[in-house]
Scaffold this active site. Structure first.
Site, PDB file in Angstrom:
ATOM      1  N   LYS A 225     -91.135  52.408-123.577  1.00 41.90           N
ATOM      2  CA  LYS A 225     -90.258  53.525-123.719  1.00 41.90           C
ATOM      3  C   LYS A 225     -89.394  53.561-123.509  1.00 41.90           C
ATOM      4  O   LYS A 225     -88.379  53.848-123.339  1.00 41.90           O
ATOM      5  CB  LYS A 225     -91.458  55.054-123.302  1.00 41.90           C
ATOM      6  CG  LYS A 225     -92.635  55.044-124.221  1.00 41.90           C
ATOM      7  CD  LYS A 225     -91.618  55.257-125.998  1.00 41.90           C
ATOM      8  CE  LYS A 225     -93.396  56.082-126.906  1.00 41.90           C
ATOM      9  NZ  LYS A 225     -92.551  56.277-127.767  1.00 41.90           N
TER      10      LYS A 225
ATOM     11  N   TYR B 165     -96.679  51.098-122.630  1.00 44.40           N
ATOM     12  CA  TYR B 165     -95.991  51.895-123.503  1.00 44.40           C
ATOM     13  C   TYR B 165     -95.299  52.891-122.134  1.00 44.40           C
ATOM     14  O   TYR B 165     -93.992  53.063-122.947  1.00 44.40           O
ATOM     15  CB  TYR B 165     -97.181  53.657-122.945  1.00 44.40           C
ATOM     16  CG  TYR B 165     -97.104  54.726-123.067  1.00 44.40           C
ATOM     17  CD1 TYR B 165     -96.361  55.342-125.450  1.00 44.40           C
ATOM     18  CD2 TYR B 165     -96.376  55.499-122.774  1.00 44.40           C
ATOM     19  CE1 TYR B 165     -96.528  55.994-125.073  1.00 44.40           C
ATOM     20  CE2 TYR B 165     -95.764  56.635-123.739  1.00 44.40           C
ATOM     21  CZ  TYR B 165     -95.714  57.225-123.993  1.00 44.40           C
ATOM     22  OH  TYR B 165     -95.488  58.921-125.405  1.00 44.40           O
TER      23      TYR B 165
ATOM     24  N   SER C 171     -89.823  59.451-125.218  1.00 43.67           N
ATOM     25  CA  SER C 171     -90.955  60.451-124.308  1.00 43.67           C
ATOM     26  C   SER C 171     -90.073  59.999-122.226  1.00 43.67           C
ATOM     27  O   SER C 171     -89.119  58.827-122.351  1.00 43.67           O
ATOM     28  CB  SER C 171     -92.280  59.374-123.800  1.00 43.67           C
ATOM     29  OG  SER C 171     -92.616  59.642-122.812  1.00 43.67           O
TER      30      SER C 171
END
Length: 274
Positions: A149, A145, A132
């Site tokens: 990531k 998140y 991402s």
């Protein structure tokens, strides 16, 4: 025998687009996801071999690799695409942190443990991580998140630095906003994720397909991410100040488009946006 690709999180979004693209190019596709029903639809549409299960676990990874080996003789490319978000900050529970780390990071570690020894024996293999832009920058509004990531990118870097001279190519796909369920359910973060152009899952799959010919480590469906990353590295305080200004706007933005459903179980959600 055709080239063989394994795609996790393949039931929808980027994962499904990847399975479809590889199938159109004549590859043998083994697709994994927790959602057996949606995965069956993908298999019917693409001819992929569906392996339903939790691809973040050791057993789930081994089921995918064993199936690919039994049916097609091995794995040429493994796309670690399954991912999950939380939309939580310091209020994220230990369970949410654990799920993010399991699906977004440790799933990649478990897959590499199974695959790398075989690839070293034959002198080639390719490990593609759907990370991402959050793994290069950050993700306001979602601490688990963002952190997981970053860890996913770091693990991919380590794999590349350790094994590239032995024939193993590692690539990290780092999109921003993608037209998928995860973006639709991102609530007030939608405005942030759509500041730049939103791409389709098919466009991400196209970027990955092109990158197979270049072996470039970073695959950036949003080219502007390279500039943002360079700015972050060269001027970290300025970059953080700018991100904080965005956070201040979020603090004064009333919630819109709240999630219509809670995040799915580990391995169920496909990686879709920054």
């Amino acid at each position: 025998m055709p080239d063989v690709v394994v795609v996790t999180g393949a039931a929808r979004g980027i994962g499904r687009a990847l399975a479809e693209r590889f199938a159109r190019e004549g590859w043998a596709v083994v697709a994994g996801d927790l959602d057996a029903t949606a995965l069956g639809d993908v298999a019917e549409a693409t001819g992929a071999v569906a392996v339903a299960g939790d691809t973040s676990t050791d057993a789930g990874v081994r089921a995918l690799v064993d199936t690919a080996t039994a049916r097609f003789g091995g794995v040429d490319v493994f796309v670690a695409n399954a991912g999950v978000g939380t939309l939580a900050g310091l209020d994220a529970s230990d369970e949410q942190w654990q799920q993010a780390l399991e699906v977004n990071v440790l799933a990649h570690v478990r897959a590499a443990r199974v695959l790398v020894p075989h690839w070293l024996e034959r002198g080639r293999g390719r490990f593609v991580v759907t990370a991402s832009a959050a793994g290069l920058l950050t993700m306001l509004g979602d601490a688990p998140y963002s952190v997981s990531k970053h860890a996913a990118v770091a693990f991919a870097e380590w794999l590349s630095a350790t094994y590239r001279h032995r024939g193993i190519v590692v690539q990290a796909v780092c999109p921003q906003g993608v037209q998928t369920r995860m973006l639709e359910e991102s609530g007030p973060l939608q405005a942030l994720l759509t500041r730049d152009a939103v791409v389709t899952p098919d466009e991400v799959a196209d970027a990955v397909w092109r990158a197979l010919r270049t072996d470039a480590f970073y695959v950036l469906p949003h080219p502007e991410v390279a500039g943002y990353s360079a700015q972050r590295a060269a001027h970290p305080d300025e970059w953080l100040a700018g991100m904080n200004r965005l956070q201040q706007r979020l603090d004064h933005t009333p919630p819109v488009n709240p999630p219509v459903s809670p995040p799915g179980p580990a391995g169920h959600r496909d990686q879709e946006s920054a």
